[in-house]
Design an enzyme around this catalytic site. Structure first.
Site, PDB file in Angstrom:
ATOM      1  N   LYS A 192     -45.061 -10.564  21.662  1.00 61.27           N
ATOM      2  CA  LYS A 192     -44.458 -11.387  20.609  1.00 61.27           C
ATOM      3  C   LYS A 192     -43.160 -10.742  20.158  1.00 61.27           C
ATOM      4  CE  LYS A 192     -44.691 -11.606  16.107  1.00 61.27           C
ATOM      5  NZ  LYS A 192     -43.329 -12.029  15.815  1.00 61.27           N
ATOM      6  N   SER A 247     -41.993  -1.954  11.276  1.00 59.38           N
ATOM      7  CA  SER A 247     -42.037  -1.209  10.014  1.00 59.38           C
ATOM      8  C   SER A 247     -43.385  -0.502   9.839  1.00 59.38           C
ATOM      9  CB  SER A 247     -41.823  -2.173   8.853  1.00 59.38           C
ATOM     10  OG  SER A 247     -42.874  -3.120   8.832  1.00 59.38           O
ATOM     11  N   GLY A 251     -47.137  -1.667  10.707  1.00 61.57           N
ATOM     12  CA  GLY A 251     -47.842  -0.710  11.568  1.00 61.57           C
ATOM     13  C   GLY A 251     -49.238  -0.406  11.039  1.00 61.57           C
ATOM     14  N   GLU A 268     -44.615   2.627  17.057  1.00 63.68           N
ATOM     15  CA  GLU A 268     -43.251   3.166  16.893  1.00 63.68           C
ATOM     16  C   GLU A 268     -42.741   2.607  15.575  1.00 63.68           C
ATOM     17  OE1 GLU A 268     -41.432   5.147  18.843  1.00 63.68           O
ATOM     18  OE2 GLU A 268     -42.859   5.311  20.483  1.00 63.68           O
ATOM     19  N   CYS A 303     -33.938   2.476  13.763  1.00 69.49           N
ATOM     20  CA  CYS A 303     -35.065   3.301  13.318  1.00 69.49           C
ATOM     21  C   CYS A 303     -34.701   4.777  13.249  1.00 69.49           C
ATOM     22  CB  CYS A 303     -36.238   3.100  14.263  1.00 69.49           C
ATOM     23  SG  CYS A 303     -35.845   3.453  15.979  1.00 69.49           S
ATOM     24  N   GLU A 403     -36.925   3.985   3.641  1.00 65.85           N
ATOM     25  CA  GLU A 403     -36.085   3.512   4.741  1.00 65.85           C
ATOM     26  C   GLU A 403     -35.329   2.287   4.223  1.00 65.85           C
ATOM     27  OE1 GLU A 403     -37.950   1.491   8.128  1.00 65.85           O
ATOM     28  OE2 GLU A 403     -36.678   2.681   9.447  1.00 65.85           O
TER      29      GLU A 403
HETATM   30  P1  NAD Z   1     -41.400  -5.680  10.884  1.00 60.92           P
HETATM   31  O1  NAD Z   1     -42.481  -4.672  10.818  1.00 60.92           O
HETATM   32  O2  NAD Z   1     -41.168  -6.549   9.710  1.00 60.92           O
HETATM   33  O3  NAD Z   1     -41.657  -6.677  12.119  1.00 60.92           O
HETATM   34  C1  NAD Z   1     -41.893  -6.170  13.409  1.00 60.92           C
HETATM   35  C2  NAD Z   1     -42.684  -7.196  14.202  1.00 60.92           C
HETATM   36  O4  NAD Z   1     -43.975  -7.326  13.599  1.00 60.92           O
HETATM   37  C3  NAD Z   1     -42.065  -8.594  14.213  1.00 60.92           C
HETATM   38  O5  NAD Z   1     -42.250  -9.181  15.480  1.00 60.92           O
HETATM   39  C4  NAD Z   1     -42.887  -9.321  13.164  1.00 60.92           C
HETATM   40  O6  NAD Z   1     -42.930 -10.707  13.326  1.00 60.92           O
HETATM   41  C5  NAD Z   1     -44.254  -8.696  13.390  1.00 60.92           C
HETATM   42  N1  NAD Z   1     -45.188  -8.816  12.260  1.00 60.92           N
HETATM   43  C6  NAD Z   1     -44.909  -8.927  10.943  1.00 60.92           C
HETATM   44  N2  NAD Z   1     -46.065  -9.061  10.230  1.00 60.92           N
HETATM   45  C7  NAD Z   1     -47.080  -9.009  11.123  1.00 60.92           C
HETATM   46  C8  NAD Z   1     -48.498  -9.086  11.008  1.00 60.92           C
HETATM   47  N3  NAD Z   1     -49.119  -9.237   9.830  1.00 60.92           N
HETATM   48  N4  NAD Z   1     -49.240  -8.994  12.137  1.00 60.92           N
HETATM   49  C9  NAD Z   1     -48.646  -8.818  13.341  1.00 60.92           C
HETATM   50  N5  NAD Z   1     -47.299  -8.775  13.512  1.00 60.92           N
HETATM   51  C10 NAD Z   1     -46.526  -8.849  12.420  1.00 60.92           C
HETATM   52  O7  NAD Z   1     -40.070  -4.899  11.297  1.00 60.92           O
HETATM   53  P2  NAD Z   1     -38.607  -5.470  11.538  1.00 60.92           P
HETATM   54  O8  NAD Z   1     -37.973  -5.800  10.233  1.00 60.92           O
HETATM   55  O9  NAD Z   1     -38.621  -6.499  12.597  1.00 60.92           O
HETATM   56  O10 NAD Z   1     -37.913  -4.164  12.176  1.00 60.92           O
HETATM   57  C11 NAD Z   1     -37.501  -3.084  11.404  1.00 60.92           C
HETATM   58  C12 NAD Z   1     -38.489  -1.941  11.439  1.00 60.92           C
HETATM   59  O11 NAD Z   1     -38.768  -1.564  12.774  1.00 60.92           O
HETATM   60  C13 NAD Z   1     -37.936  -0.696  10.778  1.00 60.92           C
HETATM   61  O12 NAD Z   1     -38.933  -0.097  10.001  1.00 60.92           O
HETATM   62  C14 NAD Z   1     -37.551   0.186  11.948  1.00 60.92           C
HETATM   63  O13 NAD Z   1     -37.513   1.555  11.653  1.00 60.92           O
HETATM   64  C15 NAD Z   1     -38.620  -0.148  12.924  1.00 60.92           C
HETATM   65  N6  NAD Z   1     -38.215   0.176  14.289  1.00 60.92           N
HETATM   66  C16 NAD Z   1     -38.799   1.254  14.900  1.00 60.92           C
HETATM   67  C17 NAD Z   1     -38.405   1.618  16.183  1.00 60.92           C
HETATM   68  C18 NAD Z   1     -39.020   2.803  16.888  1.00 60.92           C
HETATM   69  O14 NAD Z   1     -38.910   2.890  18.106  1.00 60.92           O
HETATM   70  N7  NAD Z   1     -39.655   3.732  16.187  1.00 60.92           N
HETATM   71  C19 NAD Z   1     -37.424   0.882  16.854  1.00 60.92           C
HETATM   72  C20 NAD Z   1     -36.851  -0.205  16.203  1.00 60.92           C
HETATM   73  C21 NAD Z   1     -37.261  -0.546  14.918  1.00 60.92           C
END
Ligand code: NAD
Length: 503
Positions: A192, A247, A251, A268, A303, A403
């Site tokens: 997804k 996030s 996570g 991650e 990130c 963050e």
């Molecule tokens: P997010 O956690 O809001 O969303 C990430 C994904 O999770 C999206 O596809 C979203 O639709 C999905 N999601 C949201 N709620 C969910 C749920 N209840 N169940 C299952 N899936 C769900 O993050 P974002 O705003 O898309 O991205 C930013 C975050 O990602 C930051 O915290 C950043 O640090 C992190 N990030 C980490 C890495 C890494 O490799 N460590 C890389 C890129 C981004």
């Protein structure tokens, strides 16, 4: 006004409104769609299916069938490697188109997409790197431990159906970091993408499904937001492993969902990473790289961005001047304009959050050196925040702990190496760090003392074969390298008595 994004959407023939399930391009069973709003202009770009629990169930069952009955998990290593290399070639061939689609997704400027770590070249190299592992995923033969004649062997087998969820900020590299090792190990996948970055991923999935030779049902893509789509995927009992990038808050939900069925899980997550700048460093370069990561390209929505600059008191003045110079280079606007350097924030919610944290920084007593406001005038329709620098930050302030995911750098002074280590490690996260110094021994002492998954010395450049992941609340597991591919396998032990006494 930023020039309209619509002509690019038309040119790229977006939005046939379908996702990939079981080798077919389908709409959602209930017919629901999600409309994508472009972050630079506020225009509706196109829509794609909003997958509900029924759609996710179909996708997981397709992946399950492909795993339990299909050829891919049983495929020869040579053939798996060939398919992964074909995907790498497709990415190279269609790199420009993929970058343009990504600009329609998340407004990352085309100029930034040419930087290696976010480029199609990197994405292709990730597939090539994992192709190289397919014929090296070997078990072991262990020596007998006590009397008798027997053999103990281990086999590496694919873990099964993978549920992968990725964020919006680097959709193509993050797609590759999950799909390449999962395919190399022989798994099947339901992925997804983020609802804020779908088009480039759908195009890449179409190239893979139609031109790489991957069997039907091995790769499935369901589109839609976290709820209901993501939630249905992470909760599905037929998924064997969850692989999540995003996030920390989500996570935690992924880990909770994994716990219900004891699914394997890789995470991650975010960071609040330090750049530690000593007074014997090339301070101008340290400031340029640190402020550059926070303001150019993704505008700090990275990130691993080092958003806490720990700067030796004697280097402070020079650091702030150089950081300001870099911020002056930022140019916002239409991502297809080659002069544009930096992206807007991804959505109005994130815009409010970043402005709120900037306000908290001021209330808590940090010194706002520049920035801190929403861009107005021609840029008012987009989610743009001026590049922002805070000095005299103390490590207990909100802007040093949370963050922010925006163009905001918090500069924290320190006096000696011990204080620098204490400040660097005073965080719940542990994703990345850089150490800037001309003293190699100090660089290595700091590298060992800092609790982070990746430490750069006088620079920070990830490679497709570098392990990447977090300590502490920045996640668990590693992407890239042998560690990644092994995380998509189970280790099976085979016990073979060679005489009757051992049976
Ligand atoms: P997010 O956690 O809001 O969303 C990430 C994904 O999770 C999206 O596809 C979203 O639709 C999905 N999601 C949201 N709620 C969910 C749920 N209840 N169940 C299952 N899936 C769900 O993050 P974002 O705003 O898309 O991205 C930013 C975050 O990602 C930051 O915290 C950043 O640090 C992190 N990030 C980490 C890495 C890494 O490799 N460590 C890389 C890129 C981004």
């Amino acid at each position: 006004m930023v020039a309209s994004i619509k002509p690019y959407a038309d040119e790229l023939a977006l939005g046939d409104g379908r996702m990939l399930i079981g080798g077919k391009w389908v709409t959602a069973v209930a017919g629901a769609t999600w409309s994508h709003t472009h972050p630079a202009t506020g225009e509706q770009v196109a829509s794609f299916p909003l997958a509900g629990a029924d759609d996710v169930d179909l996708a997981v069952r397709a992946a399950r069938r492909a795993f339990d009955e299909g050829p891919w998990p049983r495929e020869r290593a040579g053939e798996r490697g060939r398919v992964l290399r074909a995907i790498a070639d497709l990415v190279r061939e269609h790199g420009d188109e993929l970058l343009r689609l990504q600009a329609l997704d998340n407004s990352v400027p085309l100029s930034f997409g040419e930087i290696y770590a976010t480029s199609p070249a990197f994405v292709a190299d990730v597939f090539d790197h994992h192709a190289g592992w397919t014929d090296k995923l070997a078990g072991e033969t262990l020596p007998p431990y006590q009397g008798g004649d027997h053999m103990v062997l281990t086999l590496r087998e694919p873990v099964g159906v993978v549920g992968a969820v990725i964020p919006w900020n680097a959709p193509l590299p993050l797609f590759a970091q999950k799909v390449a090792p999962a395919l190399a190990a022989g798994c099947t996948i339901v992925l997804k993408p983020s609802e804020y970055a779908t088009f480039a991923v759908l195009r890449l999935a179409r190239l893979i499904a139609e031109e790489s030779g991957l069997p039907e049902g091995v790769l499935n893509v369901v589109t839609g937001p976290g709820e209901p789509t993501g939630d249905a995927l992470i909760s599905h009992p037929m998924v064997d492993k969850l692989s999540f990038t995003g996030s920390r808050a989500v996570g935690r939900k992924v880990m909770t969902a994994a716990a219900r069925d004891c699914k394997r899980v890789s995470l991650e997550l975010g960071g609040k990473s330090p750049a530690v700048v000593f007074d014997d460093a090339d301070v101008g370069t340290a400031a340029a790289v640190t402020m550059g990561t926070v303001t150019l390209g993704l505008s700090g929505q990275v990130c691993a961005a080092q958003t806490r600059a720990l700067v030796h008191r004697d280097a402070m003045e020079e650091f702030l001047v150089a950081a300001q110079m870099i911020a002056g280079m930022v140019s916002y606007g239409n991502p297809f304009d080659p002069e544009v350097t930096s992206a807007p924030l991804i959505n109005p919610r994130q815009l409010d959050r970043v402005l709120g944290l900037i306000g908290r920084g001021q209330e808590e007593g940090a010194r706002l050196v520049f920035g801190g406001t929403r861009e107005a005038g021609d840029l008012a329709a987009g989610n743009f925040v001026t590049p922002t620098l805070f000095a005299d930050v103390s490590n207990d302030m909100s802007i040093a702990r949370e963050e922010i995911f925006g163009p905001v750098l918090s500069v924290i002074p320190f006096g000696d190496e011990d204080e620098a280590v204490r400040l660097a490690n005073d965080t719940e996260y542990g994703l990345a760090a850089t150490v800037w110094t001309s003293d190699v021994r100090r660089a290595m002492r700091m590298t060992r003392a800092i609790r982070a998954g990746t430490v750069g010395i006088n620079g920070y450049q990830l490679e497709p074969n570098s392990p990447f992941g977090g300590f502490r609340q920045s996640g668990m597991g590693r992407e890239g390298s042998r560690a990644a591919i092994e995380s998509y396998t189970e280790l099976k032990t085979v016990l073979l008595p060679l005489t009757d006494e051992m049976m």
